[in-house]
Design a protein around this motif. Structure first.
Motif, mmCIF file in Angstrom:
data_model
loop_
_atom_site.group_PDB
_atom_site.id
_atom_site.type_symbol
_atom_site.label_atom_id
_atom_site.label_comp_id
_atom_site.label_asym_id
_atom_site.label_seq_id
_atom_site.Cartn_x
_atom_site.Cartn_y
_atom_site.Cartn_z
ATOM 1 N N ASN B 125 0.766 -1.257 0.122
ATOM 2 C CA ASN B 125 0.135 -0.131 0.096
ATOM 3 C C ASN B 125 0.739 1.284 0.147
ATOM 4 O O ASN B 125 0.666 2.182 -0.947
ATOM 5 C CB ASN B 125 -0.788 0.038 1.331
ATOM 6 N N LEU B 126 1.730 1.457 0.757
ATOM 7 C CA LEU B 126 2.747 2.520 1.208
ATOM 8 C C LEU B 126 3.546 2.790 -0.217
ATOM 9 O O LEU B 126 3.942 3.962 -0.513
ATOM 10 C CB LEU B 126 3.575 2.310 2.630
ATOM 11 N N ALA B 127 4.093 1.545 -0.766
ATOM 12 C CA ALA B 127 4.891 1.790 -1.796
ATOM 13 C C ALA B 127 4.108 2.568 -3.106
ATOM 14 O O ALA B 127 4.915 3.409 -3.703
ATOM 15 C CB ALA B 127 5.193 0.360 -2.211
ATOM 16 N N ILE B 128 2.893 2.470 -3.262
ATOM 17 C CA ILE B 128 2.091 3.046 -4.380
ATOM 18 C C ILE B 128 2.356 4.773 -4.097
ATOM 19 O O ILE B 128 2.772 5.415 -4.625
ATOM 20 C CB ILE B 128 0.654 2.980 -4.655
ATOM 21 N N SER B 129 2.145 5.137 -2.701
ATOM 22 C CA SER B 129 2.093 6.609 -2.254
ATOM 23 C C SER B 129 3.692 6.911 -2.649
ATOM 24 O O SER B 129 3.819 8.143 -2.981
ATOM 25 C CB SER B 129 1.842 6.858 -0.947
ATOM 26 N N GLU B 130 4.491 6.348 -2.254
ATOM 27 C CA GLU B 130 5.945 6.649 -2.232
ATOM 28 C C GLU B 130 6.275 6.788 -3.778
ATOM 29 O O GLU B 130 6.962 7.802 -4.065
ATOM 30 C CB GLU B 130 6.857 5.496 -1.603
ATOM 31 N N ALA B 131 5.831 5.891 -4.519
ATOM 32 C CA ALA B 131 6.251 5.832 -6.142
ATOM 33 C C ALA B 131 5.468 7.155 -6.727
ATOM 34 O O ALA B 131 6.256 7.638 -7.578
ATOM 35 C CB ALA B 131 5.732 4.840 -6.436
ATOM 36 N N VAL B 132 4.319 7.545 -6.095
ATOM 37 C CA VAL B 132 3.742 8.482 -6.976
ATOM 38 C C VAL B 132 3.943 10.048 -6.276
ATOM 39 O O VAL B 132 3.526 11.375 -6.764
ATOM 40 C CB VAL B 132 2.361 8.476 -7.122
ATOM 41 N N ALA B 133 4.685 9.790 -5.306
ATOM 42 C CA ALA B 133 5.243 11.208 -4.289
ATOM 43 C C ALA B 133 5.842 12.336 -5.258
ATOM 44 O O ALA B 133 5.422 13.543 -5.211
ATOM 45 C CB ALA B 133 5.672 11.198 -3.291
ATOM 46 N N PRO B 134 6.615 11.722 -6.185
ATOM 47 C CA PRO B 134 7.237 12.937 -7.065
ATOM 48 C C PRO B 134 6.334 13.730 -7.806
ATOM 49 O O PRO B 134 6.730 14.741 -8.254
ATOM 50 C CB PRO B 134 8.276 12.026 -7.979
ATOM 51 N N HIS B 135 5.283 12.829 -8.206
ATOM 52 C CA HIS B 135 4.122 13.879 -8.892
ATOM 53 C C HIS B 135 3.229 14.655 -8.005
ATOM 54 O O HIS B 135 2.194 15.164 -8.484
ATOM 55 C CB HIS B 135 3.625 12.955 -9.779
ATOM 56 N N GLY B 136 3.413 14.749 -6.682
ATOM 57 C CA GLY B 136 2.706 15.443 -5.874
ATOM 58 C C GLY B 136 1.413 14.632 -5.683
ATOM 59 O O GLY B 136 0.631 15.240 -5.231
ATOM 60 N N LEU B 137 1.294 13.412 -5.647
ATOM 61 C CA LEU B 137 0.139 12.618 -5.714
ATOM 62 C C LEU B 137 0.332 11.609 -4.575
ATOM 63 O O LEU B 137 1.492 11.246 -3.990
ATOM 64 C CB LEU B 137 -0.267 12.031 -6.816
ATOM 65 N N TYR B 138 -0.785 11.146 -4.007
ATOM 66 C CA TYR B 138 -0.560 9.745 -3.203
ATOM 67 C C TYR B 138 -2.033 8.763 -3.313
ATOM 68 O O TYR B 138 -3.106 9.534 -3.921
ATOM 69 C CB TYR B 138 -0.507 10.307 -1.738
ATOM 70 N N TYR B 139 -1.847 7.895 -2.706
ATOM 71 C CA TYR B 139 -3.098 6.839 -2.757
ATOM 72 C C TYR B 139 -3.602 7.063 -1.301
ATOM 73 O O TYR B 139 -3.180 6.759 -0.195
ATOM 74 C CB TYR B 139 -2.556 5.422 -3.047
ATOM 75 N N ALA B 140 -4.897 7.419 -1.080
ATOM 76 C CA ALA B 140 -5.697 7.914 0.209
ATOM 77 C C ALA B 140 -5.671 6.729 1.162
ATOM 78 O O ALA B 140 -5.496 7.073 2.311
ATOM 79 C CB ALA B 140 -6.846 8.516 -0.196
ATOM 80 N N PRO B 141 -6.527 5.468 0.734
ATOM 81 C CA PRO B 141 -6.845 4.323 1.946
ATOM 82 C C PRO B 141 -5.443 4.072 2.643
ATOM 83 O O PRO B 141 -4.655 3.639 1.930
ATOM 84 C CB PRO B 141 -7.367 3.388 1.221
ATOM 85 N N ASP B 142 -5.322 4.270 4.031
ATOM 86 C CA ASP B 142 -4.321 3.965 4.704
ATOM 87 C C ASP B 142 -4.495 2.874 5.946
ATOM 88 O O ASP B 142 -4.399 3.531 6.826
ATOM 89 C CB ASP B 142 -3.725 5.226 5.320
ATOM 90 N N PRO B 143 -4.505 1.772 5.695
ATOM 91 C CA PRO B 143 -4.669 1.007 6.793
ATOM 92 C C PRO B 143 -3.458 0.795 7.699
ATOM 93 O O PRO B 143 -2.361 1.365 7.201
ATOM 94 C CB PRO B 143 -4.917 -0.538 6.301
ATOM 95 N N SER B 144 -3.622 0.685 8.868
ATOM 96 C CA SER B 144 -2.275 0.916 10.021
ATOM 97 C C SER B 144 -1.257 0.108 9.466
ATOM 98 O O SER B 144 -0.087 0.307 9.729
ATOM 99 C CB SER B 144 -3.002 0.263 11.393
ATOM 100 N N SER B 145 -1.574 -0.996 8.774
ATOM 101 C CA SER B 145 -0.758 -2.023 8.428
ATOM 102 C C SER B 145 0.039 -1.402 6.955
ATOM 103 O O SER B 145 0.557 -2.203 6.243
ATOM 104 C CB SER B 145 -1.191 -3.329 8.303
ATOM 105 N N GLN B 146 -0.179 -0.296 6.545
ATOM 106 C CA GLN B 146 0.181 0.139 5.334
ATOM 107 C C GLN B 146 1.623 -0.218 4.857
ATOM 108 O O GLN B 146 1.898 -0.227 3.808
ATOM 109 C CB GLN B 146 -0.410 1.791 4.878
ATOM 110 N N ILE B 147 2.374 -0.211 5.632
ATOM 111 C CA ILE B 147 3.796 -0.355 5.310
ATOM 112 C C ILE B 147 4.021 -1.788 4.852
ATOM 113 O O ILE B 147 5.292 -2.016 4.218
ATOM 114 C CB ILE B 147 4.773 0.016 6.642
#
Lengths: 494, 494
Positions: B125-147
């Protein structure tokens, strides 16, 4: 319609009516031609067909009994709300019973604290917002037909509207459903909490076009009426620039409550009809509505103005007051009848494309218009990428309807070719059933039929609509190229 | 688990492995006890079971072949992502093949303009937000286990998280899916446009807990990273007052990015562990995160402060900077392990209730805690009405686990009794399968089984989970009172 897709029966109508009279109100069974002719079509009036029988039940028990009898006798059913649908979803069957849900028109409960309303399927879309307005709330999805269309029909078609860009389609605003299966069993789905266990049958029912069950109760989510609303009009010398403006606004992280585009032909038709004050010589205009709390709206208004200037808008106008807002919206909302004034007939299309393909698709639609020698006025929910090209034709001229339909089909295929879909908010119905063969491959269609069987194994609920048989796709086959490796070869693949 | 719910086969394991070796990588078939024991449970570690075989495929073609062989030989399948699920959805079967999707860990495409990302199911889950961060974007749903948890598992469980109040559950953030059916057929669903024709199989697949197909590709919606974020902590002398604060904020039309509550036991456990700076003597605290553009956030911050005062908060604190925000969040995010420090074992529940019932339900949970003589720490997504009561117990004491489970079941039944549900974001799995008999009636369960058959007629995909058989509900029957006319008679009916 393929008659092979419709179940058959050989019941005597008179005897059947007698059977129904035992439990239905006397004026709830219509069979004389003058009584049933108002039901011969829905909003897609190019298709007409008289039903075998029209039934107007008043209680859930009556529908249950009717369904059980129809199921036992292999009689197909077509459910109908207000009949405003634009893809022929309520087109009657010559051997089928049309069930009107008009008598199910009560709002059953309003819960202002949880912000929900529970309504019977025949309640009009706008009536919900009117009923909850005293609590400062409203129901967001607002199809153009909202004054007439019903919430049950909205669920069946997964209706959209101007505000769906920010607030979602019907599926995003429905919390619970009660449905009757073809055997008359009552199923309760969902509730008023965020999530619900089990398979998501609410989403499955929403947009299923009457093929899986009869909706008899809908619980919707309500939203607080925004503190403030502002409306901007921007005019452009080129359609491409208007498309760029749409991208610029959304890329900046602003989600307007509505973001609508009209091209020159649509602008001029609307202006001649309504005198909304649109710039007649613009190649395209955008209407951008912002809502929220006062601070937020004022801030975004300035941001949007700056963005519009930067992409080269030739005019930017902010509605001074509520009255001017209504006037500007009126032109957009009357665009369809306005086009009706300048052409004997028009055919309203509905397709969706990825937003970034807007300019490219408009150029292609122009080319198709020239090729088929029919004018097209473009009116659309630009923020959603949901196009409504209106094809102008004259039904009294030989083969012109046919040409319009062919052109419409090409436009839908174009939408699929750029990675879009054949419908945005009007559904598939009977109108676009062939294009479903382009949208989906055999495996997906097979799975759809398995789903249908899981609810209605005898295929009695609204047969011949929504999902094509594999046989139909094979017949349609000549042009059947899934995901378009061949259609529109000049376009970049998605 | 009811063995009658699990299909049987009598295949020789050695011969079967030989068959699989023909097309699977050598280290992709695990059968020795030391190799398969890491897979004996998921996040619900109270339930453990060794699988017959673990398979780690590397290509879609390998999964297809595996599924075809299992289907032909009546071998049940359990799919597994990262194994972080909390309801036992990935609990292995003694006669079944566990398919790990760990090797499907690539992000296939990022489209910053359309704001979408296409990923294999094993991507974290978190890897998606990390990958798109350079574009100023993120993936919203964030379960506690997202790492650790994977996007495929998120879809299977319809995962939530702190930000779901504002940005929706997984189902609201998934645009397209590719799945394999039990017969190995590839089905492509959805796209990157607003709406899609045909039945909504994406929503149906989302939250179906591996019972309908194997997810092999997910396209998600991305959001722009908010310009500004502010975090407020408010402390209350009574839990009821904290509940009132939640209602006040949401009734004012403010939708915080996150709105979390913790009660005294949870506060103290977190504080002892993390030293987040929480007020140890408060009966409850709220954490309220606001995000958006700077003007909007500052405006809402003042509004929320005023509302918190008006309902009697004894302390209101705004995090001064990013560091302090992280510190305050850290206490909340570490609440589960913190409770783990003060009790030998704990059992994390997951239920959802209508928000307005918060105070009432907390009082009832307190009563249940006294009755069962087990402490409960309450940590929850207050804005969503999604409760996570943590039941403290000592597994080494005779029958204490059993008592904890009974208490947990009662809490879930309480959620249903007030009009809520037995799950918010953790799924049903094996843990809550009996409570499904309370949540749903026979007609709904029958329809669920029809849906299952439409995808997997031989019941080979994750059997015995998610949806109880009618037989199971009959056995569970003593307490089976649908929609709770008898359970918790002292509560007002919903």
């Amino acid at each position: 319609m393929f008659t092979s897709e419709i179940p058959n029966h050989s019941l005597n109508k008179k005897e059947f009516i007698k059977k129904l009279s035992a439990f239905l109100p006397k004026n709830g069974i219509l069979h004389k031609e003058e009584d049933i002719s108002p039901y011969e079509c829905d909003g897609l009036s190019a298709y007409r067909n008289l039903p075998w029988l029209v039934v107007i039940p008043e209680t859930i028990a009556q529908i249950q009994k009717l369904l059980q009898i129809c199921n036992a006798n292999n009689i197909p059913i077509v459910p109908r709300g207000a009949g405003t649908g634009l893809s022929g979803g309520s087109l009657p069957l010559s051997n089928g019973v049309l069930i009107s849900l008009a008598k199910f028109n009560r709002i059953l409960a309003i819960d202002p604290l949880n912000r929900t309303a529970r309504a019977q399927p025949g309640v009009r879309n706008l009536a919900i917002s009117e009923a909850v307005a005293p609590h400062g709330l409203y129901y967001a999805p607002d199809p153009s037909s909202q004054i007439a269309c019903t919430i049950g029909g909205n669920v069946a078609e997964n209706s959209g509207g101007v505000h769906c860009l920010k607030y979602g389609l019907t599926v995003h605003n429905v919390l619970a459903l009660k449905i009757l299966t073809m055997t008359g069993e009552l199923i309760s789905l969902g509730g008023t909490t965020l999530d619900y266990p089990g398979y998501d049958l609410i989403s499955l029912m929403t947009g299923s076009e009457g093929l899986l069950g009869i909706i008899i109760e809908v619980t919707v989510k309500l939203l607080p009426i925004p503190e403030q609303t502002q409306l901007l009009l921007a005019a452009f010398s080129k359609v491409e620039k208007a498309s760029n403006a749409v991208s610029a606004i959304l890329s900046a992280g602003i989600i307007p409550a509505g973001l609508e585009m009209m091209d020159r032909l649509a602008i001029q038709a609307a202006e001649d009809f309504i005198q909304a004050g649109y710039p007649r010589d613009a190649a395209a205009i955008l209407l951008c509505e912002l809502d929220g709390n006062a601070t937020e709206v004022i801030y975004q208004l300035e941001q949007v103005k700056t963005l519009l200037s930067s992409v080269g808008a030739i005019e930017i106008r902010t509605a001074e007051n509520k009255q001017e807002q209504l006037k500007l919206w009126k032109g957009r909302k009357a665009a369809f009848p306005a086009v009706g004034r300048i052409s004997p007939d028009y055919y309203c299309m509905d397709g969706t494309i990825p937003r970034k393909k807007l300019a490219e698709v408009l150029i292609q639609i122009n080319k198709l218009s020239e090729k088929f020698k029919l004018l097209i006025a473009n009116v659309f929910h630009a923020g959603d990428g949901n196009l409504h090209p209106l094809i102008l034709y004259d039904g009294s001229k030989p083969r012109e309807l046919e040409r319009a339909e062919q052109l419409g089909a090409k436009i839908l295929e174009l939408c699929v070719a750029v990675g879009g879909t054949i419908t945005g908010e009007h559904g598939v119905g009977i109108e676009k059933i062939n294009q479903m063969c382009i949208q989906f491959g055999t495996e997906e269609l097979k799975q759809f039929h398995e789903i249908k069987s899981a609810f209605d194994p005898n295929n009695l609920l609204n047969p011949g609509k929504g999902i094509p048989t594999l046989h139909r796709c094979a017949e349609f086959g000549a042009t059947h190229v899934h995901r378009n490796s061949l259609l529109f070869p000049e376009l970049e693949r998605f």
